[in-house]
Design a protein around this motif. Structure first.
Motif, PDB file in Angstrom:
ATOM      1  N   MET A  89      -3.149 -13.243 -31.883  1.00 42.07           N
ATOM      2  CA  MET A  89      -3.098 -14.523 -31.211  1.00 42.07           C
ATOM      3  C   MET A  89      -2.784 -15.881 -32.082  1.00 42.07           C
ATOM      4  O   MET A  89      -3.143 -16.098 -33.014  1.00 42.07           O
ATOM      5  N   ARG A  90      -1.540 -16.561 -31.731  1.00 41.00           N
ATOM      6  CA  ARG A  90      -0.902 -17.670 -32.675  1.00 41.00           C
ATOM      7  C   ARG A  90      -1.791 -18.689 -32.344  1.00 41.00           C
ATOM      8  O   ARG A  90      -2.684 -19.038 -31.445  1.00 41.00           O
ATOM      9  N   ASP A  91      -1.667 -19.859 -33.423  1.00 42.76           N
ATOM     10  CA  ASP A  91      -2.435 -21.209 -33.302  1.00 42.76           C
ATOM     11  C   ASP A  91      -2.276 -21.675 -32.061  1.00 42.76           C
ATOM     12  O   ASP A  91      -3.100 -22.148 -31.427  1.00 42.76           O
ATOM     13  N   ASP A  92      -1.043 -21.798 -31.625  1.00 46.59           N
ATOM     14  CA  ASP A  92      -0.690 -22.402 -30.437  1.00 46.59           C
ATOM     15  C   ASP A  92      -1.403 -21.916 -29.136  1.00 46.59           C
ATOM     16  O   ASP A  92      -1.740 -22.677 -28.294  1.00 46.59           O
ATOM     17  N   ASP A  93      -1.541 -20.546 -29.319  1.00 40.84           N
ATOM     18  CA  ASP A  93      -2.226 -19.918 -28.226  1.00 40.84           C
ATOM     19  C   ASP A  93      -3.682 -20.109 -28.092  1.00 40.84           C
ATOM     20  O   ASP A  93      -4.120 -20.364 -27.070  1.00 40.84           O
ATOM     21  N   VAL A  94      -4.169 -20.300 -29.315  1.00 36.99           N
ATOM     22  CA  VAL A  94      -5.534 -20.423 -29.482  1.00 36.99           C
ATOM     23  C   VAL A  94      -5.779 -21.871 -28.607  1.00 36.99           C
ATOM     24  O   VAL A  94      -6.803 -22.242 -27.968  1.00 36.99           O
ATOM     25  N   ASP A  95      -4.971 -22.960 -29.244  1.00 38.19           N
ATOM     26  CA  ASP A  95      -5.064 -24.294 -28.833  1.00 38.19           C
ATOM     27  C   ASP A  95      -5.183 -24.325 -27.308  1.00 38.19           C
ATOM     28  O   ASP A  95      -5.873 -25.311 -26.664  1.00 38.19           O
ATOM     29  N   GLU A  96      -4.167 -23.638 -26.840  1.00 39.21           N
ATOM     30  CA  GLU A  96      -4.068 -23.751 -25.071  1.00 39.21           C
ATOM     31  C   GLU A  96      -5.247 -23.076 -24.427  1.00 39.21           C
ATOM     32  O   GLU A  96      -5.615 -23.739 -23.631  1.00 39.21           O
ATOM     33  N   VAL A  97      -5.717 -22.004 -24.933  1.00 35.99           N
ATOM     34  CA  VAL A  97      -6.798 -21.409 -24.412  1.00 35.99           C
ATOM     35  C   VAL A  97      -8.251 -22.378 -24.573  1.00 35.99           C
ATOM     36  O   VAL A  97      -8.886 -22.487 -23.464  1.00 35.99           O
ATOM     37  N   VAL A  98      -8.326 -22.862 -25.678  1.00 32.09           N
ATOM     38  CA  VAL A  98      -9.374 -24.049 -25.745  1.00 32.09           C
ATOM     39  C   VAL A  98      -9.462 -24.926 -24.878  1.00 32.09           C
ATOM     40  O   VAL A  98     -10.074 -25.632 -24.323  1.00 32.09           O
ATOM     41  N   ALA A  99      -8.147 -25.666 -24.744  1.00 28.67           N
ATOM     42  CA  ALA A  99      -7.713 -26.823 -24.018  1.00 28.67           C
ATOM     43  C   ALA A  99      -7.946 -26.619 -22.424  1.00 28.67           C
ATOM     44  O   ALA A  99      -8.543 -27.533 -21.784  1.00 28.67           O
ATOM     45  N   ALA A 100      -7.668 -25.523 -21.913  1.00 23.40           N
ATOM     46  CA  ALA A 100      -7.884 -24.882 -20.506  1.00 23.40           C
ATOM     47  C   ALA A 100      -9.344 -24.449 -20.370  1.00 23.40           C
ATOM     48  O   ALA A 100      -9.812 -24.363 -19.116  1.00 23.40           O
ATOM     49  N   MET A 101     -10.142 -24.306 -21.316  1.00 25.65           N
ATOM     50  CA  MET A 101     -11.677 -23.755 -21.155  1.00 25.65           C
ATOM     51  C   MET A 101     -12.549 -24.579 -20.303  1.00 25.65           C
ATOM     52  O   MET A 101     -13.125 -24.162 -19.238  1.00 25.65           O
ATOM     53  N   GLY A 102     -12.421 -25.979 -20.354  1.00 30.89           N
ATOM     54  CA  GLY A 102     -13.150 -26.779 -19.443  1.00 30.89           C
ATOM     55  C   GLY A 102     -12.903 -26.585 -18.021  1.00 30.89           C
ATOM     56  O   GLY A 102     -13.658 -26.460 -17.073  1.00 30.89           O
ATOM     57  N   ALA A 103     -11.748 -26.566 -17.948  1.00 26.07           N
ATOM     58  CA  ALA A 103     -11.166 -26.249 -16.288  1.00 26.07           C
ATOM     59  C   ALA A 103     -11.615 -24.949 -15.933  1.00 26.07           C
ATOM     60  O   ALA A 103     -11.949 -24.708 -14.725  1.00 26.07           O
ATOM     61  N   ARG A 104     -11.495 -23.909 -16.640  1.00 23.07           N
ATOM     62  CA  ARG A 104     -11.936 -22.672 -16.271  1.00 23.07           C
ATOM     63  C   ARG A 104     -13.502 -22.536 -15.992  1.00 23.07           C
ATOM     64  O   ARG A 104     -14.039 -21.923 -14.716  1.00 23.07           O
ATOM     65  N   ILE A 105     -14.211 -23.101 -16.597  1.00 23.76           N
ATOM     66  CA  ILE A 105     -15.715 -23.219 -16.493  1.00 23.76           C
ATOM     67  C   ILE A 105     -15.927 -24.197 -15.276  1.00 23.76           C
ATOM     68  O   ILE A 105     -16.955 -23.506 -14.451  1.00 23.76           O
ATOM     69  N   ALA A 106     -15.352 -24.917 -14.995  1.00 25.68           N
ATOM     70  CA  ALA A 106     -15.505 -25.885 -13.873  1.00 25.68           C
ATOM     71  C   ALA A 106     -15.122 -25.052 -12.539  1.00 25.68           C
ATOM     72  O   ALA A 106     -15.811 -25.192 -11.506  1.00 25.68           O
TER      73      ALA A 106
END
Length: 204
Positions: free
Chosen positions: A1-18
């Protein structure tokens, strides 16, 4: 997984949890009581102001009966299909699509509430720190804001302090409701630079 992909996953994590919480029809208070996670921590995780650690993700995955990698957003597509959707209450089957990828500050999501053939009950309300802007794209959205009940239609906008108890539901049976949500930290507000009547604001 590229760094950009990691950043994107982390950024969207709050919305997924909600979204996982809302699919079960739980409030932040419900989850806090069930998991022992402080209410303020849950609120900051969902609005992107705090990155969840492994222990917190494990507790939430257990509470939501959801695989850890699916909650974190790292499950392969085939694995997500094999696991099937998490348990949910029919009235809260909502889709959430993150539109921004950076954690912190303002962030936006598109929400879709499916059509329902039943008369909806008053939306369950929750409250947390922050400020929210909501714009209906299509359909009729029932916004329960404190003691007030509003039905918003396409093109209508609501802005409110999320410390006020609030909840939404599909107000009509004719089809789904699509709407945009922008959320910011407490005190953050939209700052218009141009208005339809007067053009650019003074000082712009």
């Amino acid at each position: 997984m590229r760094d950009d992909d990691v950043d994107e996953v982390v950024a969207a994590m709050g919305a997924r949890i909600a979204a996982a919480r809302e699919r079960r029809g739980d409030t932040l208070t419900d989850v806090s009581r069930a998991t022992g996670i402080p209410l303020s921590t849950l609120s900051r995780v969902e609005n992107g102001r705090r990155k969840p650690n492994l222990e917190l993700l494990l507790r939430l995955a257990k509470a939501y009966d959801t695989p850890l990698n699916e909650l974190a957003g790292t499950a392969p597509a085939a694995a997500r299909e094999a696991c099937g959707p998490p348990r949910r209450r029919p009235s809260s089957d909502k889709a959430v699509l993150p539109l921004t990828r950076f954690v912190g500050g303002l962030h936006a999501h598109k929400h879709v509430l499916p059509a329902t053939g039943d008369q909806p009950s008053r939306p369950r309300q929750s409250s947390h720190e922050g400020h929210e802007w909501l714009c209906v794209l299509s359909g009729r959205l029932w916004l329960a804001l404190g003691e007030h009940d509003l039905v918003l239609t396409a093109g209508e906008v609501a802005e409110f302090d999320t410390r006020t108890p609030h909840g939404v539901a599909n107000a009509g049976s004719g089809g789904p409701v699509e709407y945009l949500v922008m959320f910011g930290p407490q005190g953050e507000r939209l700052r218009p630079r141009v208005t339809a009547d007067s053009g650019p604001l003074r000082g712009a």
